[in-house]
Design an enzyme around this catalytic site. Structure first.
Site, PDB file in Angstrom:
ATOM      1  N   ARG A  36     -49.059 -10.627 -67.114  1.00  0.00           N
ATOM      2  CA  ARG A  36     -50.044  -8.901 -67.167  1.00  0.00           C
ATOM      3  C   ARG A  36     -50.526  -8.733 -65.884  1.00  0.00           C
ATOM      4  O   ARG A  36     -50.840  -7.268 -65.762  1.00  0.00           O
ATOM      5  CB  ARG A  36     -50.817  -8.454 -68.362  1.00  0.00           C
ATOM      6  CG  ARG A  36     -49.795  -9.080 -69.600  1.00  0.00           C
ATOM      7  CD  ARG A  36     -50.343  -8.443 -71.460  1.00  0.00           C
ATOM      8  NE  ARG A  36     -48.998  -8.040 -72.354  1.00  0.00           N
ATOM      9  CZ  ARG A  36     -49.879  -8.542 -73.684  1.00  0.00           C
ATOM     10  NH1 ARG A  36     -49.847  -8.189 -73.880  1.00  0.00           N
ATOM     11  NH2 ARG A  36     -48.734  -7.411 -74.297  1.00  0.00           N
ATOM     12  N   LYS A 212     -46.391 -11.152 -86.220  1.00  0.00           N
ATOM     13  CA  LYS A 212     -46.950 -10.226 -86.355  1.00  0.00           C
ATOM     14  C   LYS A 212     -45.981  -9.494 -87.719  1.00  0.00           C
ATOM     15  O   LYS A 212     -45.938  -8.627 -87.342  1.00  0.00           O
ATOM     16  CB  LYS A 212     -47.805  -9.728 -85.526  1.00  0.00           C
ATOM     17  CG  LYS A 212     -48.886 -10.540 -84.886  1.00  0.00           C
ATOM     18  CD  LYS A 212     -49.174  -9.296 -83.309  1.00  0.00           C
ATOM     19  CE  LYS A 212     -49.935  -9.671 -82.480  1.00  0.00           C
ATOM     20  NZ  LYS A 212     -49.742  -9.131 -81.163  1.00  0.00           N
ATOM     21  N   GLY A 361     -46.397 -10.483 -75.688  1.00  0.00           N
ATOM     22  CA  GLY A 361     -47.017 -11.256 -74.811  1.00  0.00           C
ATOM     23  C   GLY A 361     -47.028 -12.813 -75.213  1.00  0.00           C
ATOM     24  O   GLY A 361     -46.501 -13.663 -74.269  1.00  0.00           O
ATOM     25  N   GLY A 384     -45.831  -4.808 -79.216  1.00  0.00           N
ATOM     26  CA  GLY A 384     -45.931  -3.632 -80.401  1.00  0.00           C
ATOM     27  C   GLY A 384     -45.527  -2.025 -79.512  1.00  0.00           C
ATOM     28  O   GLY A 384     -44.666  -1.678 -80.176  1.00  0.00           O
TER      29      GLY A 384
END
Ligand code: ADP
Ligand code: MG
Length: 404
Positions: A36, A212, A361, A384
């Site tokens: 990132r 998640k 990620g 997300g």
């Protein structure tokens, strides 16, 4: 209309850039994957070359302000951007000035002292309770530090926070320019192809895994409308097994999503693992076996998808023209549970004709760890955000706010 950082005339101007430096860390506190940070370099370098005074803002991790003060302090320490500033400085091959605070004298004086082409990184924006609430006073304060704003944090564009929405709103009110950076531009372009593929870009499959579950499971509805098939893996699979009435041992299950999972199954488009790799313990797996999903033993926990599942998944991947993947198939960080995620990488790499996007990620870190980053059409920095791009037809708050 939206504008690109390319169009900005910012010599000598203070430019606030919202980047996504929410990088994964190893247990020893070192950066596990700097993907990132690397992804933000083109925009930062463009601004340096233009002689701008660059003020970088990012969040890192989560800080729960409902906890006791000592707990909050611990979370802050753990989620400091100091080591990111160091890594960024190595990558840029120039000094990165770090403000250890998110407001007040240290921040303001370091901003005031910036020279053309210099870069400052502000401490984690989530040190401020108001950040995640898009607190107007905080947005106004931060906006006052800059003359222009650039959004390059694709991974945070789905959140309406001060640094993603509040600051550009204030800047626009004051007639200051706002723009998107190179990373956001690239992401919108690639994910745009997954939002609504053309007929000749089908079959379109989504592969959904990771941990998640509660945040991702709701996206399945939208994916079922757009995709020809949705392949489920990762921790989420066990909620579906339970919904089918199978025993799931100690696997992670979202009890309150069972009805929803049943509805999803009714679509006929969901593809579930047929086999699963289980272990007696997540932290210290000494007993590991591969079992059929309807035969998951008591006391064991699902960790990966197993070879027969891979065979099934490969069949779908081989025929697909568009592939969107978010979330590792198993606990790929641990030896013995990598085969599922690696197998999916290999299968996608083998389908040269498909447009393939992997996002998230951990997913991006896995793909990089296995050496497959160049085998995808696009590796998205957003997890997300990439999911919500698809869910909301590209209308993310941090992107929409950039319109004139
Ligand atoms: P991303 O960051 O790509 O969006 P997530 O954060 O949702 O993905 O999930 C990544 C994590 O999911 C990884 O750390 C991986 O170990 C974990 N994971 C995958 N499968 C399982 C499983 N069966 N049980 C527990 N954790 C899992
Ligand atoms: Mg993750």
């Amino acid at each position: 209309m939206k504008h690109s950082v390319k169009e900005l005339q910012v010599k000598g101007k203070k430019v606030i850039v919202r980047v996504d430096f929410n990088v994964p860390f190893k247990d020893d506190g070192s950066i596990r994957d700097d993907n990132r940070i690397v992804a933000a370099l083109p925009t930062i370098n463009e601004l340096i070359n233009k002689g701008a005074r660059v003020i970088l803002m990012s969040h890192l991790g989560k800080i729960d302000f409902k906890k006791e003060p000592e707990e909050i302090e611990k979370a802050k320490k753990k989620n400091s951007l100091a080591s990111v500033a160091k890594r960024l400085s190595e990558l840029l091959k120039q000094e990165v000035i770090f403000s250890s605070v998110t407001r007040g004298e240290e921040l303001e004086s370091k901003v005031a002292a910036l020279k053309d082409g210099q870069v400052l990184l502000m401490q984690n924006s989530r040190y401020e309770k108001g950040e995640s609430k898009n607190d107007p006073a905080l947005s106004e304060y931060w906006a006052s530090l800059g003359d222009a704003y650039v959004m390059d944090a694709f991974g945070s564009a789905h959140r309406a926070h001060c640094t993603t929405v509040g600051i550009p709103e204030f800047m626009k009110k004051e007639g200051k320019p706002v723009a998107y950076g190179y990373l956001v531009e690239k992401e919108i372009h690639a994910l745009g192809r997954c939002v609504n593929p053309q007929e000749n870009e089908r079959p379109y499959i989504a592969i959904l895994g990771g941990f998640k579950v509660s945040s991702k499971i709701q996206v399945i509805d939208a994916l079922l409308k757009k995709c020809d098939n949705v392949l489920i893996c990762g921790a989420m699979a066990y909620t579906f097994f339970r919904a089918q009435g199978y025993k799931t041992g100690n696997s992670f299950v979202e009890e309150d999503q069972l009805e929803y999972a049943k509805q999803c199954l009714n679509s006929g488009k969901i593809v579930l693992p047929v086999q699963t790799v289980v272990a007696n313990s997540f932290d210290n797996p000494t007993d590991v076996k591969t079992v059929n999903v309807y035969d998951l033993p008591d006391g064991m926990e699902g960790m990966d998808i197993g070879p027969n599942t891979l065979d099934v998944f490969e069949g779908y991947i081989k025929n697909a023209k568009t592939i969107f993947w978010n979330g590792p198939a198993g606990v790929f960080e641990k030896e013995g549970f990598q085969a599922g995620t690696l197998g999916i990488c290999k299968a996608i790499a083998a389908n040269k004709g498909a447009f393939s996007v992997v996002g998230g990620g951990d997913s991006a870190a896995a793909v990089k760890q296995f050496g497959y980053s160049n085998e995808f059409s696009h590796v998205s920095t957003g997890g997300g955000a990439s999911l919500e791009m698809i869910q909301f037809d590209g209308q993310l708050p941090g992107i929409v706010v950039l319109e004139d």
